[in-house]
Structures are given as C-alpha cells and as structure tokens.
Design an enzyme around this catalytic site. Structure first.
Site, PDB file in Angstrom:
ATOM      1  N   GLY A  56       0.831  -1.213   0.000  1.00  0.00           N
ATOM      2  CA  GLY A  56       0.000   0.000   0.000  1.00  0.00           C
ATOM      3  C   GLY A  56       0.857   1.251   0.000  1.00  0.00           C
ATOM      4  O   GLY A  56       2.089   1.190  -0.123  1.00  0.00           O
TER       5      GLY A  56
ATOM      6  N   ASN B 283      -2.965  -8.416   0.358  1.00  0.00           N
ATOM      7  CA  ASN B 283      -3.916  -9.083  -0.546  1.00  0.00           C
ATOM      8  C   ASN B 283      -4.211  -8.219  -1.770  1.00  0.00           C
ATOM      9  O   ASN B 283      -5.085  -8.547  -2.569  1.00  0.00           O
ATOM     10  CB  ASN B 283      -5.216  -9.454   0.188  1.00  0.00           C
TER      11      ASN B 283
ATOM     12  N   PHE C 140      -5.778  -5.472  -2.100  1.00  0.00           N
ATOM     13  CA  PHE C 140      -7.124  -4.882  -2.197  1.00  0.00           C
ATOM     14  C   PHE C 140      -7.014  -3.422  -2.628  1.00  0.00           C
ATOM     15  O   PHE C 140      -7.604  -3.007  -3.620  1.00  0.00           O
ATOM     16  CB  PHE C 140      -7.878  -5.034  -0.862  1.00  0.00           C
TER      17      PHE C 140
ATOM     18  N   VAL D 117      -4.850 -10.864   5.699  1.00  0.00           N
ATOM     19  CA  VAL D 117      -4.531 -10.950   7.137  1.00  0.00           C
ATOM     20  C   VAL D 117      -5.668 -11.506   7.987  1.00  0.00           C
ATOM     21  O   VAL D 117      -5.450 -11.810   9.163  1.00  0.00           O
ATOM     22  CB  VAL D 117      -4.135  -9.591   7.787  1.00  0.00           C
TER      23      VAL D 117
ATOM     24  N   THR E 141     -10.701  -7.162   8.735  1.00  0.00           N
ATOM     25  CA  THR E 141      -9.277  -6.886   8.509  1.00  0.00           C
ATOM     26  C   THR E 141      -8.655  -6.299   9.764  1.00  0.00           C
ATOM     27  O   THR E 141      -7.570  -6.707  10.185  1.00  0.00           O
ATOM     28  CB  THR E 141      -9.100  -5.937   7.291  1.00  0.00           C
TER      29      THR E 141
ATOM     30  N   ARG F 173       3.732 -15.866  19.602  1.00  0.00           N
ATOM     31  CA  ARG F 173       4.496 -17.112  19.392  1.00  0.00           C
ATOM     32  C   ARG F 173       5.974 -16.834  19.118  1.00  0.00           C
ATOM     33  O   ARG F 173       6.849 -17.495  19.658  1.00  0.00           O
ATOM     34  CB  ARG F 173       3.881 -17.919  18.227  1.00  0.00           C
TER      35      ARG F 173
ATOM     36  N   TYR G  43     -14.473   1.153  10.042  1.00  0.00           N
ATOM     37  CA  TYR G  43     -13.057   1.534  10.137  1.00  0.00           C
ATOM     38  C   TYR G  43     -12.729   2.007  11.547  1.00  0.00           C
ATOM     39  O   TYR G  43     -11.813   1.495  12.188  1.00  0.00           O
ATOM     40  CB  TYR G  43     -12.778   2.649   9.118  1.00  0.00           C
TER      41      TYR G  43
ATOM     42  N   LYS H  61     -10.610  -0.194  14.198  1.00  0.00           N
ATOM     43  CA  LYS H  61      -9.294   0.254  14.680  1.00  0.00           C
ATOM     44  C   LYS H  61      -9.297   0.397  16.201  1.00  0.00           C
ATOM     45  O   LYS H  61      -8.273   0.179  16.855  1.00  0.00           O
ATOM     46  CB  LYS H  61      -8.934   1.589  14.031  1.00  0.00           C
TER      47      LYS H  61
ATOM     48  N   THR I 178      -2.086  11.391   6.240  1.00  0.00           N
ATOM     49  CA  THR I 178      -0.763  11.408   5.619  1.00  0.00           C
ATOM     50  C   THR I 178      -0.926  11.293   4.102  1.00  0.00           C
ATOM     51  O   THR I 178      -1.831  10.604   3.627  1.00  0.00           O
ATOM     52  CB  THR I 178       0.080  10.244   6.175  1.00  0.00           C
TER      53      THR I 178
END
Ligand code: NAD
Ligand code: UDP
Length: 322
Positions: free
Chosen positions: A12, A34, A36, A59, A92, A106, A145, A149, A175
């Site tokens: 991105g 992916n 998108f 993801v 996502t 992990r 969104y 988040k 940004t």
C-alpha cells in the site's frame, strides 16, 4: 542488527515506503498484502532485492512465519475503499489484529499497529491528545473503520497486559505523498488528480472542515523512531503534522501549485465526516524528539510531480482514468 520483519499491507501507500526504509537499513523484509487497495507497482522496484519477499495473503487468515518485528499496516484507509466492503474492513482490523498478535506472541516479535486519528471520531476536544477517548458513532458508515481500529487497539493492549507482547500503537493522522492510488478517494489525491486533469475540484460540504496533513517521509521517520525507542513506551502516540488547514485552503493551494484552471464545486458532506482534526504531538516530541519537517507546500509540490508523471504514463499506456 539486521532483523526479519513482516510488513502487512506492505504494497500500500505507507507500507511500500516503510518496506523501502527497512530494506535501506539492511533488514530482511516480508511484505504481506492481498492487493485490495495496494498495488504491485508500489513494490515492483523491490522485487529483485534478495532481502525482500512478497506474499499475497489476506490478514484475516492466520499466517505462519518466523519474525523479529511486525508492522501491521493492512487495512484500506480511504473512506471510499473501507466503505466498499465494510464487513471485510472490520474483519481486517479485528481478525487481522488477532492473527498478527498471535504471531507476535508465538515468535516474541515486537509489533507496531497502524492505528488512526479516527479513533477520536468527530472530536469534541481540540487538538486531540492521546488521553482523549474520542466521540465515535458505533453504527455509522465510518464505524467499520473507526470501531475496527478501536477494537484493534483494545486487542493490542490486552495482548500486552495478558501475554506480555511488546506492542507499539501509533495513531496516524492524515498522511499524503507519492504512491497514493489515483482513485483512492482521499482528499489530497482527489484534488491533485482533478486539478492536473482540469476537472472540477470536489469539496464535500462547505470546505470549512479541517485536517492536518503529514508528508509521508515525516511519518515514516516518526514510526521508525517510535518502534526503535524504549519498549516501555508502548503508546498510543499521535503521529501527524499539527498544522491544520480547511479543505477550501487545501483546494486553493492545489489549484495555485498546479496552475490549474479547475473550478471548485461543492458536493454533499458524507455522514459522520469529522469537522476538525489536529494532533497534539507533545508526547512524540518529548519521547521521540520527533516533529514533521516538511510543510504542506513542499509536500504538495513533490506529490503533484508524482501524479503528473503517473497520469502521463497512464495516458501513454492507454490507461487513462475514467
Ligand atoms: P492503503 O490502502 O494504501 O494501504 C493498505 C494496504 O493494506 C493495501 O496495500 C491493501 O491492499 C492492504 N490490505 C487491505 N486489506 C488487507 C487484508 N485483509 N489482508 C492483507 N492486506 C490488506 O492505505 P495506507 O494509507 O497506506 O494505510 C496503511 C495503514 O495506515 C492502514 O492500516 C491505515 O488504516 C493506517 N492509516 C493511514 C493513514 C493515512 O493517512 N494514510 C492515517 C491513519 C491510519
Ligand atoms: N473531501 C473533499 N473532497 C474530496 C474528498 C474528500 O472535500 O474529493 C473531504 C472529506 O469530506 C473530509 C476531508 O476532505 O472532510 C478529508 O477526507 P479524506 O477522505 O481524505 O480523509 P478523512 O475524512 O478520513 O480524514
């Protein structure tokens, strides 16, 4: 020391700049995306680098690898794109966070979350500090969104408290810069592309709503300082440029800097569109000794020149925008 680093959303706009920066520092980078809203074009110049790998993956599904550090950037950021499939947007942010946090747990990797000023919603406190909890509509068109988040932040802090995962939560404010998608729908790219094509500049609402625009290089520097700083400083920390502009001011700047003859037209304001937004960056200044260096005018000049080249290239290849 060279690290093995996973960048989700690495193809991105922000992710590709981050991958570039990490490679230039000598790290081994896995870019997971992916595609998108990201594009191979953003990373094509990196594909021959033996320290760079691209993995096409969503993801929202688990991913197994061995890494030292993770930057979780995957999520469409433009309202047009995150509202296109709102259920997938929430997945996502939320399932994506669970998967990358599981991976961090992990592998004992440190993990950065690209959070957002949208966690403050349509703020009643101005400028916004990290201590402000926000005013977010949980059932509106931006909620997939904003709430996604917010829930991701919750997951990050719970993994930190419960599983001792080393987290870094950065709240990124608007940004802009090269590699934004020309059809991205965000205001800076829209205005520049419209101005360069001589099309009407579309202001939503009166144009008196404000945003504070950070040039991409400044933001990447801020993220880098934050991630490399003391692990005890987990955030959330605001990362953005505190100089605030109205959309009318932005449109007039773009018209002036492109020398365009485009007219400004007014269109309806989308619902829940925040009226004002400006980061209080005292925390980042104090801990990271960071503040943006590139003002709007010089950032716009660089971005305009990028889009000018891109539009010419698209024209030559018969791929003009509709
Ligand atoms: P972008 O749309 O250019 O990049 C997002 C990337 O994530 C794209 O490459 C996209 O293909 C990928 N992606 C989306 N869903 C995915 C999924 N399910 N699995 C894998 N990859 C997926 O947007 P950006 O401006 O580069 O934003 C990057 C991150 O920074 C996002 O998380 C965004 O929320 C956050 N952010 C950006 C801004 C900004 O102004 N640019 C502001 C606040 C927060
Ligand atoms: N906006 C606009 N014209 C456009 C695109 C956006 O006036 O062509 C406005 C939008 O309504 C918002 C501001 O510009 O008030 C910033 O929009 P953007 O989508 O870039 O980011 P966000 O609203 O998520 O901060």
């Amino acid at each position: 020391m060279s690290k093995r680093i996973l960048v989700t959303g690495g193809a991105g706009f922000l992710g590709s700049h981050l991958c570039e920066r990490l490679l230039s520092e000598g790290h081994d980078v896995i870019c997971l995306d992916n595609l998108f809203t990201g594009q191979k074009k953003n990373i094509v110049h990196l594909l021959n680098n033996p320290y760079f790998e691209f993995v096409r993956h969503d993801v929202t599904f688990p991913f197994y690898t061995e890494v030292d550090l993770i930057y979780n950037m995957a999520c469409p950021a433009s309202p047009v794109h995150y509202q296109h499939d709102p259920v997938q947007t929430t997945k996502t942010s939320v399932h994506g966070a669970i998967n990358v946090l599981g991976l961090a747990k992990r592998t004992k990797a440190k993990i950065f979350q690209a959070s957002t000023s949208e966690v403050y919603g349509d703020p009643e406190v101005h400028p916004q500090s990290e201590s402000y909890w926000g005013k977010v509509n949980p059932i509106g068109i931006r909620s997939c969104y904003d709430e996604g988040k917010r829930c991701a932040e919750t997951l990050f802090f719970d993994y930190h408290r419960q599983h001792k995962v080393r987290i870094k939560v950065g709240r990124i404010f608007n940004t802009y810069g090269p590699r934004m998608h020309p059809n991205d729908g965000r205001v800076v790219s829209n205005f520049i592309v419209q101005a360069l094509r001589g099309k009407d500049i579309t202001i939503y609402g009166t144009g008196n709503q404000t945003r504070s625009f950070c040039y991409v290089d400044d933001l990447i520097e801020g993220i880098s300082r934050f991630v490399n700083y003391d692990d005890e400083f987990v955030g959330p920390v605001n990362l953005g440029n505190p100089v605030e502009f109205s959309m009318l001011e932005l449109a007039n700047n773009v018209i002036r800097l492109t020398g365009s003859r485009s007219k400004i037209v007014f269109q309806p304001l989308p619902s829940d569109d925040p009226k004002q937004r400006q980061p209080n960056i005292s925390l980042a200044k104090q801990h990271l000794n960071w503040e943006p260096k590139i003002n709007l005018e010089s950032g716009l000049v660089k971005t305009i020149s990028y889009f000018d080249e891109l539009l010419k290239e698209m024209k030559t290849n018969g791929k003009e925008l509709p």
